[in-house]
Design a protein around this motif. Sequence first.
Motif, PDB file in Angstrom:
ATOM      1  N   VAL A  35       0.827  -1.200   0.000  1.00  0.00           N
ATOM      2  CA  VAL A  35       0.000   0.000   0.000  1.00  0.00           C
ATOM      3  C   VAL A  35       0.865   1.255   0.000  1.00  0.00           C
ATOM      4  N   HIS A  36       0.737   2.044  -1.072  1.00  0.00           N
ATOM      5  CA  HIS A  36       1.330   3.382  -1.095  1.00  0.00           C
ATOM      6  C   HIS A  36       0.399   4.270  -0.274  1.00  0.00           C
ATOM      7  N   ALA A  37       0.923   4.851   0.798  1.00  0.00           N
ATOM      8  CA  ALA A  37       0.089   5.504   1.804  1.00  0.00           C
ATOM      9  C   ALA A  37      -0.360   6.913   1.408  1.00  0.00           C
ATOM     10  N   ARG A  38      -0.734   7.092   0.160  1.00  0.00           N
ATOM     11  CA  ARG A  38      -1.332   8.333  -0.320  1.00  0.00           C
ATOM     12  C   ARG A  38      -2.520   7.979  -1.199  1.00  0.00           C
ATOM     13  N   LYS A  39      -3.461   8.892  -1.270  1.00  0.00           N
ATOM     14  CA  LYS A  39      -4.473   8.787  -2.317  1.00  0.00           C
ATOM     15  C   LYS A  39      -3.838   9.131  -3.664  1.00  0.00           C
ATOM     16  N   ALA A  40      -4.449   8.655  -4.730  1.00  0.00           N
ATOM     17  CA  ALA A  40      -4.091   9.096  -6.078  1.00  0.00           C
ATOM     18  C   ALA A  40      -5.237   9.974  -6.576  1.00  0.00           C
ATOM     19  N   TRP A  41      -4.913  11.169  -6.984  1.00  0.00           N
ATOM     20  CA  TRP A  41      -5.938  12.065  -7.531  1.00  0.00           C
ATOM     21  C   TRP A  41      -5.842  12.012  -9.051  1.00  0.00           C
ATOM     22  N   LEU A  42      -6.769  11.279  -9.642  1.00  0.00           N
ATOM     23  CA  LEU A  42      -6.755  11.111 -11.098  1.00  0.00           C
ATOM     24  C   LEU A  42      -7.332  12.322 -11.802  1.00  0.00           C
ATOM     25  N   GLN A  43      -8.041  13.139 -11.052  1.00  0.00           N
ATOM     26  CA  GLN A  43      -8.597  14.376 -11.608  1.00  0.00           C
ATOM     27  C   GLN A  43      -7.834  15.562 -11.025  1.00  0.00           C
ATOM     28  N   GLY A  44      -6.998  16.189 -11.835  1.00  0.00           N
ATOM     29  CA  GLY A  44      -6.375  17.432 -11.412  1.00  0.00           C
ATOM     30  C   GLY A  44      -4.914  17.379 -11.049  1.00  0.00           C
ATOM     31  N   LEU A  45      -4.346  16.190 -10.862  1.00  0.00           N
ATOM     32  CA  LEU A  45      -2.926  16.098 -10.539  1.00  0.00           C
ATOM     33  C   LEU A  45      -2.197  15.254 -11.571  1.00  0.00           C
ATOM     34  N   SER A  46      -0.983  15.676 -11.898  1.00  0.00           N
ATOM     35  CA  SER A  46      -0.153  14.904 -12.818  1.00  0.00           C
ATOM     36  C   SER A  46       0.428  13.697 -12.082  1.00  0.00           C
ATOM     37  N   PRO A  47       0.926  12.704 -12.819  1.00  0.00           N
ATOM     38  CA  PRO A  47       1.593  11.577 -12.145  1.00  0.00           C
ATOM     39  C   PRO A  47       2.713  12.037 -11.216  1.00  0.00           C
ATOM     40  N   LYS A  48       3.495  13.037 -11.646  1.00  0.00           N
ATOM     41  CA  LYS A  48       4.574  13.532 -10.794  1.00  0.00           C
ATOM     42  C   LYS A  48       4.025  14.135  -9.511  1.00  0.00           C
ATOM     43  N   ASP A  49       2.974  14.963  -9.636  1.00  0.00           N
ATOM     44  CA  ASP A  49       2.380  15.574  -8.449  1.00  0.00           C
ATOM     45  C   ASP A  49       1.774  14.530  -7.522  1.00  0.00           C
TER      46      ASP A  49
END
Length: 343
Positions: free
Chosen positions: A169-183
């Motif tokens: 588990v990567h302990a962050r959410k992934a924001w698919l709307q509004g953030l780049s993969p780098k961000d």
Amino acid sequence: MEKSAKKYESIFSIAPMMDWTDRHCRVFHRLLTRNARLYTEMLTTGAIIHGARKRLLGFSDVEHPVALQLGGSRAEDLAAAARIGEDFGYDEINLNVGCPSDRVKDGRFGACLMTEPALVAEDVDAMKRAVSIPVTVKCRIGIDDQDSEADLDTFARNIVSAGADALIVHARKAWLQGLSPKDNRNIPPLDYDRVYRLKASFPDLPVIINGGIGGLSEAKQHLAHVDGVMLGRAAYQEPWRLLKVDPDLFGEAAPHTTMKRALEAMMPYIEDQLADGVRLHSITRHFVGAFHGVAGARAFRRHLAENGVKDGAGLDVLHEAIALVDEPCTHYASITDVKSEFA
């Protein structure tokens, strides 16, 4: 009927990272630690099934234990790719349910699959039936507006029911709307406690924590709450940290006592790769952070950058670069012979 029989065990691993953890990188890391579990870059099922398998999947025996990370969502394709990976000799098959890139999302794999736990369970079940090595899943704590409490538990419950051998588990959410993969690697806040709670809720499921972990002292703190730690960018950008993995986490001598010794031990491998037509820079690009903070590190990097990319660049370039470094004689364990594992 599922075939998986081999138990998953890994208290320390190095994360799969696109464009970073190729076979040359993994061989380098293995010379720094015998015990870390290594992961390939994510490979899509389509590439494995229809592509040049030897080029994509080939690896050196010294890399074991090494896991193949797959990207895909069609159960039959994942089963076929997993079977191919097992035939190539990989020790684990890992399903990527955490990558936030647009290309991955458009292909219906990666982090977007966190909204489809039943599909992921179907995929895991298909792979478990196809192979006898552990099948694991790597995910985030959620995506976008998901409830990271209820939805993550639902996701975990589904993969447990399908027989997954571990959840990373990567302990962050992934924001698919509004953030780049780098961000997405930095901006969503870390929530280690959420991963701890997940482990408490699923005591029989090996849970590995990943994300923002800077070194082994932090890793040890996490190991009080979860079964394993996966180091990502810190392992790649500052590989000298890996020299301490075996002594500090496993109570064993490091394969090589200094970074210079490790690079010397890699020379025969590099020589073989050059003879096969691999460019020197394709290998030495993974050494950029090898001597971080050591006198001569900048000159080492500059020499490789300027000369390693030239046509016909050979081992002399690396020898010259190493000679520019004034590495302290740091002994992480007892002195070991520098004879190469590839000789």
